[in-house]
Design an enzyme around this catalytic site. Structure first.
Site, mmCIF file in Angstrom:
data_model
loop_
_atom_site.group_PDB
_atom_site.id
_atom_site.type_symbol
_atom_site.label_atom_id
_atom_site.label_comp_id
_atom_site.label_asym_id
_atom_site.label_seq_id
_atom_site.Cartn_x
_atom_site.Cartn_y
_atom_site.Cartn_z
ATOM 1 N N ARG A 139 -41.000 -18.880 5.060
ATOM 2 C CA ARG A 139 -40.551 -18.895 3.391
ATOM 3 C C ARG A 139 -41.671 -19.429 2.601
ATOM 4 N NH1 ARG A 139 -36.775 -20.680 -0.270
ATOM 5 N NH2 ARG A 139 -36.142 -18.317 -1.458
ATOM 6 N N LYS A 154 -32.825 -29.080 9.827
ATOM 7 C CA LYS A 154 -33.369 -28.124 9.878
ATOM 8 C C LYS A 154 -33.092 -26.828 11.185
ATOM 9 C CE LYS A 154 -36.664 -24.889 8.606
ATOM 10 N NZ LYS A 154 -37.706 -23.895 7.101
ATOM 11 N N ARG A 191 -30.152 -26.642 -3.008
ATOM 12 C CA ARG A 191 -30.268 -28.119 -1.481
ATOM 13 C C ARG A 191 -28.934 -28.798 -2.521
ATOM 14 N NH1 ARG A 191 -34.309 -29.342 -5.646
ATOM 15 N NH2 ARG A 191 -34.314 -31.665 -6.296
#
Length: 267
Positions: A60, A123, A259
């Site tokens: 992204r 992640k 976040r």
């Protein structure tokens, strides 16, 4: 992928979307870049392109995505699509991939809005969705058919955390012998079916499934513009809902990240 496995996967996908081809390469700069180039040249044939290694993979907002043979899975799916509303497509894709990885029913994989797969706040993978011909790479308007390219990158094996803003997770933490071929065979048919369902029905039927894996809901978050608030999940169109001092703020911009408070910016 062996010839037999490739043939089997091709047959499964063609049954869902006639004409969908499966291609594999040992190395490529970026599967998304390749398929976007084809689309801009007028090739709108449906195709799934998988690479053993990407040398210039993209995430992204232009972030890099490294891949190594056997230790990661990187592929892109391209097909013409004309949903009434494009909103929430990346969330639907994430739900499909997460559910495929958790085939035994366990909810190990969470989804971090708008396009990351997480495991225990680390992640596991990312999703990059682009369409050909739309200004700035934006999604097309309501009812307009575009060639959409859906890129997915997954960590299969553990990787060093140095230089990463979010610690990595790996599929082999719970699926020890997970290899690219087996993971792709599990993910791809469900993904194609999910994307075609999204074209017909939109995000609304997916919303409860996303909510069950929402990594941010109920947590304090900080947006990239510095705004802080409590995440209240996502709205009917897949927009992030953040309760701030000024009220509930819907977040839709592709340039906005979120976040959990106290964590570094997410990769």
């Amino acid at each position: 992928m062996s010839t037999a496995a490739l043939s089997s996967l091709s047959a499964q996908l063609a049954a869902l979307l006639p004409g969908l081809a499966v291609e594999q390469v040992d190395e490529i700069a970026s599967t998304n870049t390749e398929l976007m180039g084809r689309a801009r040249a007028g090739d709108t044939s449906p195709v799934l392109l998988v690479a053993a290694r990407q040398t210039a993979g993209r995430g992204r907002v232009g972030r890099g995505w490294d891949s190594a043979p056997g230790d990661s899975l990187t592929f892109s799916l391209a097909l013409p699509l004309a949903p009434a509303d494009w909103s929430g497509l990346s969330l639907a894709v994430g739900v499909s991939v997460a559910e495929s990885l958790d085939a035994d029913g366990a909810a190990r994989v969470q989804l971090k809005w708008p396009n990351d797969l997480w495991r225990q706040d680390r992640k596991l993978g990312g999703i990059l969705i682009e369409t050909a011909g739309a200004p700035g790479g934006a999604l097309a308007g309501p009812g307009a058919a575009r060639q959409v390219v859906i890129g997915i990158g997954l960590n299969l094996a553990e990787r060093p955390a140095e230089g990463l803003r979010t610690a990595p997770a790996a599929v082999r933490e719970w699926w020890p012998d997970a290899g690219p071929d087996a993971v792709l065979a599990r993910i791809a048919p469900a993904l194609v079916a999910e994307v075609l369902r999204f074209e017909r029905e939109g995000f609304a039927p997916v919303a409860p499934r996303f909510a069950a894996r929402d990594a941010l809901r109920g947590r304090e978050v900080v947006l990239s513009d510095g705004t802080a608030g409590l995440c209240e999940g996502v709205g009917a169109g897949g927009e992030l809902l953040v309760r701030t001092a000024a009220g509930v703020q819907p977040v839709t911009s592709a340039e906005v990240s979120a976040r959990p408070r106290g964590m570094p910016p997410l990769a």
